[in-house]
Write an enzyme that holds these catalytic residues in place. Structure first.
Site, PDB file in Angstrom:
ATOM      1  N   HIS A   1       0.837  -1.209   0.000  1.00 50.22           N
ATOM      2  CA  HIS A   1       0.000   0.000   0.000  1.00 50.22           C
ATOM      3  C   HIS A   1       0.875   1.263   0.000  1.00 50.22           C
ATOM      4  O   HIS A   1       0.700   2.146  -0.849  1.00 50.22           O
ATOM      5  CB  HIS A   1      -0.917  -0.021   1.219  1.00 50.22           C
ATOM      6  CG  HIS A   1      -1.831   1.156   1.306  1.00 50.22           C
ATOM      7  ND1 HIS A   1      -3.128   1.122   0.861  1.00 50.22           N
ATOM      8  CD2 HIS A   1      -1.645   2.415   1.797  1.00 50.22           C
ATOM      9  CE1 HIS A   1      -3.699   2.295   1.053  1.00 50.22           C
ATOM     10  NE2 HIS A   1      -2.819   3.099   1.627  1.00 50.22           N
ATOM     11  N   GLU A   2       1.808   1.326   0.937  1.00 51.35           N
ATOM     12  CA  GLU A   2       2.633   2.526   1.059  1.00 51.35           C
ATOM     13  C   GLU A   2       3.628   2.638  -0.090  1.00 51.35           C
ATOM     14  O   GLU A   2       3.985   3.747  -0.491  1.00 51.35           O
ATOM     15  CB  GLU A   2       3.367   2.532   2.409  1.00 51.35           C
ATOM     16  CG  GLU A   2       2.449   2.497   3.627  1.00 51.35           C
ATOM     17  CD  GLU A   2       1.427   3.636   3.646  1.00 51.35           C
ATOM     18  OE1 GLU A   2       1.685   4.686   3.004  1.00 51.35           O
ATOM     19  OE2 GLU A   2       0.380   3.475   4.292  1.00 51.35           O
TER      20      GLU A   2
ATOM     21  N   HIS B   1       2.023   4.606  -2.785  1.00 47.69           N
ATOM     22  CA  HIS B   1       2.100   6.053  -2.515  1.00 47.69           C
ATOM     23  C   HIS B   1       3.503   6.586  -2.811  1.00 47.69           C
ATOM     24  O   HIS B   1       3.667   7.660  -3.403  1.00 47.69           O
ATOM     25  CB  HIS B   1       1.768   6.326  -1.047  1.00 47.69           C
ATOM     26  CG  HIS B   1       0.328   6.154  -0.698  1.00 47.69           C
ATOM     27  ND1 HIS B   1      -0.700   6.697  -1.432  1.00 47.69           N
ATOM     28  CD2 HIS B   1      -0.269   5.497   0.349  1.00 47.69           C
ATOM     29  CE1 HIS B   1      -1.862   6.393  -0.879  1.00 47.69           C
ATOM     30  NE2 HIS B   1      -1.626   5.666   0.194  1.00 47.69           N
TER      31      HIS B   1
END
Length: 421
Positions: free
Chosen positions: A18-19, A22
């Protein structure tokens, strides 16, 4: 110990992916990503690479990528401040020493008259006790503040989140949940390679020992073609009827080696989740087959079907059809992981894919402090043609974050009650 290792691996993978989404899109847009963190709280491990500090933190309740401009810049140089400056060979400032200047004997100490580290990248000031000559210093775009002997890179405006286009900011925020959906697709593809893909027909795979199916004489490879007087052509039809008839006698007709065989089964009654009715279960697994096209299709269709299921349950939760007790936090997820690990590696992979989709969906909900909440503000800016005041957005996210922390405490308490009370 197997559960602990599995939980750490699963948690780390979901948060990392997920990160990482980003982080990748922040860097592609030219944003300065200050920190990539797994977990919250005190640092356990850290290293720096390509401008970003990578950290593992103590509390396993999430993660974050801190981009320049997300928070107020760390140090604000004001007139009257005394700072030490160090220079490169081109005469550009590469270090701005805020305190403990005596530890930097080569630094040139000046009194600040004006500093612009966002646009002009210059510092104007005077030598200490020499106010007659104004000095101007060009600051390198990657210069660093030195505070308490800790170095932090400056962030010119063109490296900050707010300087980027609406599309770039939206993509950077959306990239985290997007990577969770991609991870789920990849896991389902792996499952398709390992075990094959489920057949559409109501064909039996493994039959559990001492289950209602085994007692009724159902065997691996049997295909249910009729229940009572209703023709059955899909696994979904079959499981729907079984789930709707706990404890009820059902007359089946199965196709076995080309012959129709009549059988009778009584589905066991399984308690539903809190607030839901019991359901029937006979103890069989769906049959699987292996094919390249089927495996590729399975990765996408299973992600889509799981997303629909989670969205349906989320809608029921919002409308009050499901109680808040059905939510689980880290404690509840750990307990569920413990049970699933006992059933085998493929079920653990399936559980990981479902949690990845769930994480992606939850983060897209337009709530404060979540990716969806920030996307909402970017969308409003796109419609209005100008951003909402940072103070108002910051207050919105602060209040929302406090609410989410309260919700997390309530959910964790419910998880503990389910386990020990």
């Amino acid at each position: 110990m197997n559960t602990v290792i599995a939980f750490i691996f699963m948690f780390g993978l979901l948060v990392f992916i997920h990160e990482w989404g980003h982080l990748i899109f922040a860097k592609r847009a030219g944003m300065l990503a200050r920190e990539f963190a797994i977990g919250f709280g005190p640092k356990v491990f850290a290293f720096t690479r390509n401008e970003t500090v990578y950290t593992i933190r103590l509390l396993p309740v999430g993660g974050y990528v801190r981009v320049a401009g997300d928070d107020p810049e760390i140090i604000d140089l004001k007139p009257g401040h005394h700072v030490g400056l160090e220079f490169n060979e081109q005469g550009e400032v590469i270090k701005i020493i805020v305190n403990h200047k005596s530890k930097h004997p080569n630094a040139r100490v000046i009194e600040i008259e004006e500093a612009d580290l966002d646009h002009k990248l210059q510092i104007v000031g005077y030598e200490i006790d020499e106010q007659d000559e104004e000095l101007r210093f060009k600051v390198h775009p990657k210069a660093k503040f030195v505070m308490d002997e800790q170095e932090t890179q400056i962030a010119p405006y063109d490296r900050q989140f707010a300087s980027k286009s609406v599309g770039q900011r939206a993509m950077q925020l959306f990239a985290g949940p997007m990577m969770n959906f991609i991870l789920a697709i990849v896991i389902f593809l792996i499952l398709g390679v390992i075990q094959g893909v489920p057949v559409e027909e109501a064909k039996m795979g493994e039959v559990q020992a001492n289950s209602p199916a085994a007692e009724a004489g159902i065997k691996n490879g049997d295909e249910v073609v009729k229940i009572e007087d209703q023709s059955i052509s899909t696994w979904q039809q079959f499981t729907t009827i079984v789930r709707e008839n706990p404890g009820e006698e059902l007359d089946l007709v199965v196709l076995r080696e080309g012959k129709e065989v009549p059988l009778t089964v009584i589905p066991a009654e399984v308690p539903g989740m809190e607030g839901q009715e019991p359901f029937g279960q006979i103890g069989v697994y769906q049959a699987f087959e292996k094919s390249l096209l089927g495996t590729v299709s399975y990765g996408f269709t299973q992600t889509f079907e799981t997303t629909k299921l989670i969205l349906t349950n989320l809608g029921m939760l919002i409308t009050g059809q499901l109680p808040i007790e059905t939510l689980s936090g880290p404690v509840g997820i750990y307990d569920a992981t413990d049970q699933i690990v006992q059933t085998g590696f493929t079920n653990f992979l399936l559980w990981t894919a479902m949690l990845s989709i769930n994480l992606g969906i939850v983060n897209l909900v337009p709530l404060p402090a979540l990716d969806g909440g920030r996307l909402l503000f970017v969308g409003i800016e796109a419609v209005r043609g100008k951003p909402i005041a940072p103070e108002k957005e910051g207050l919105f996210h602060f209040v929302g974050f406090a609410f989410l922390m309260l919700l997390m405490i309530i959910v964790t308490w419910n998880d503990i009650q389910r386990l020990f009370l």
